[in-house]
Scaffold this active site. Structure first.
Site, short mmCIF file in Angstrom:
data_model
loop_
_atom_site.label_atom_id
_atom_site.label_comp_id
_atom_site.label_asym_id
_atom_site.label_seq_id
_atom_site.Cartn_x
_atom_site.Cartn_y
_atom_site.Cartn_z
N SER A 14 -5.18 0.82 16.81
CA SER A 14 -4.93 -0.61 17.01
C SER A 14 -5.29 -1.33 15.72
CB SER A 14 -5.81 -1.14 18.14
OG SER A 14 -5.80 -2.57 18.16
N TYR A 44 -14.09 -2.22 22.26
CA TYR A 44 -12.74 -1.72 21.95
C TYR A 44 -12.61 -1.50 20.43
CZ TYR A 44 -7.57 -1.63 22.05
OH TYR A 44 -6.24 -1.28 21.92
#
Ligand SMILES: NC(=O)C1=CN([C@@H]2O[C@H](COP(=O)(O)OP(=O)(O)OC[C@H]3O[C@@H](n4cnc5c(N)ncnc54)[C@H](OP(=O)(O)O)[C@@H]3O)[C@@H](O)[C@H]2O)C=CC1
Ligand SMILES: O=C(CO)[C@@H](O)[C@H](O)[C@@H](O)C(=O)O
Length: 250
Positions: free
Chosen positions: A142, A155
């Site tokens: 990501s 995350y």
């Protein structure tokens, strides 16, 4: 004079495994690889969603198989793919539990790290054992592996770990001619992010950070994944391909 030739993006005869492939980004990756000619094994837990995804590919004349499995269960994974060789592995299954730092529990930590980090690590360990030279491992990381964001400490830590293991594995597997790279998307509306997009002002805040001025779509991952799986990226390893509309460029 002989002209240099662009290496092929065709994946005919290649065998691919995509984790978390029944919906969202993983489904798009599976479609992309199959459309390029690969025979793709789609993995996810829910048999029902997985069967629909596999049927959709087959109905389009593509080569697809389903493997209903929890990717965090290595023993089950090892057993299920015993003796099978894959040329392409896409580690896509992942999750997020956005919360302020002081609200993250041990359970949140275990759930996010177990799927995003531990399963990526051990799925790769298992699959590369039989991966031939010329193989490609693609980790769906990501942009959050490269920048910070409010309520995303867990995350971001998990995706930064994916970036780290990618580089180290690329170094270790280079002599076997196996490449390892990440693809780093910006925000894309999928079943995972749908609830976040429903928050007032969320979409506007996201768009304010994307110089190209639009959100990602699952189709935006398809070209990058085929590129990294194919000989067109033969000298690309240990790298992060940002598919973020320019988010991390500023
Ligand atoms: N959407 C976004 O904005 C972005 C997403 N990403 C990354 O892309 C990846 C995919 O995200 P997205 O498509 O949004 O996610 P979704 O939640 O929409 O899809 C996740 C997929 O993974 C499967 N899955 C979940 N847990 C497991 C498990 N334990 N074992 C096997 N399969 C599992 C799900 O099926 P089932 O539940 O049936 O197992 C489903 O097929 C993630 O790694 C995410 O971090 C990166 C950047 C942006
Ligand atoms: O990775 C992502 C964006 O680059 C998304 O998955 C988000 O982090 C999303 O999960 C969120 O935190 O809202």
């Amino acid at each position: 004079m002989n002209l240099p030739r662009t290496p092929s993006l065709q994946l005919t005869g290649k065998r691919a495994l995509v984790t978390g492939a029944s919906q969202g980004i993983g489904f798009a990756c599976a479609c992309a690889l199959a459309q390029a000619g690969a025979c793709v094994t789609l993995m996810a837990r829910s048999e029902e969603t997985l069967n629909s995804a596999v049927s959709a590919l087959r109905a389009a004349g593509l080569q697809a198989k389903g493997l209903a499995l929890d990717v965090t269960d290595h023993a089950a994974l090892k057993k299920a793919i015993e003796g099978q060789a894959f040329d392409i592995l896409v580690n896509n299954a992942g999750t997020n539990r956005p919360k302020p730092l002081n609200e993250i529990t041990d359970d949140d930590y275990a759930a996010v790290m177990d799927l995003n980090v531990r399963s990526t690590y051990f799925t790769t360990q298992t699959v590369v054992q039989h991966m031939p030279a010329g193989g490609s491992v693609i980790n769906i990381s990501s942009q959050m592996g490269h920048v910070g964001a409010v309520n995303r400490s867990l995350y971001c830590a998990s995706k930064a770990a994916v970036e780290g293991m990618t580089k180290a594995m690329a170094v270790e597997l280079g002599p076997r001619e196996i490449r390892v790279n990440t693809v780093c998307p910006t925000f894309i509306e999928t079943p995972m992010t749908k609830p976040f997009f429903a928050e007032p002002g969320f979409k506007e805040r996201v768009l304010a950070n994307i110089p190209l001025g639009r959100l990602g779509q699952i189709e935006d991952l398809m070209g990058p994944v085929v590129f990294l799986a194919s000989p067109a990226s033969a000298l690309v390893t240990g790298s992060a391909l940002m598919v973020d509309g320019g988010w991390t460029a500023h």
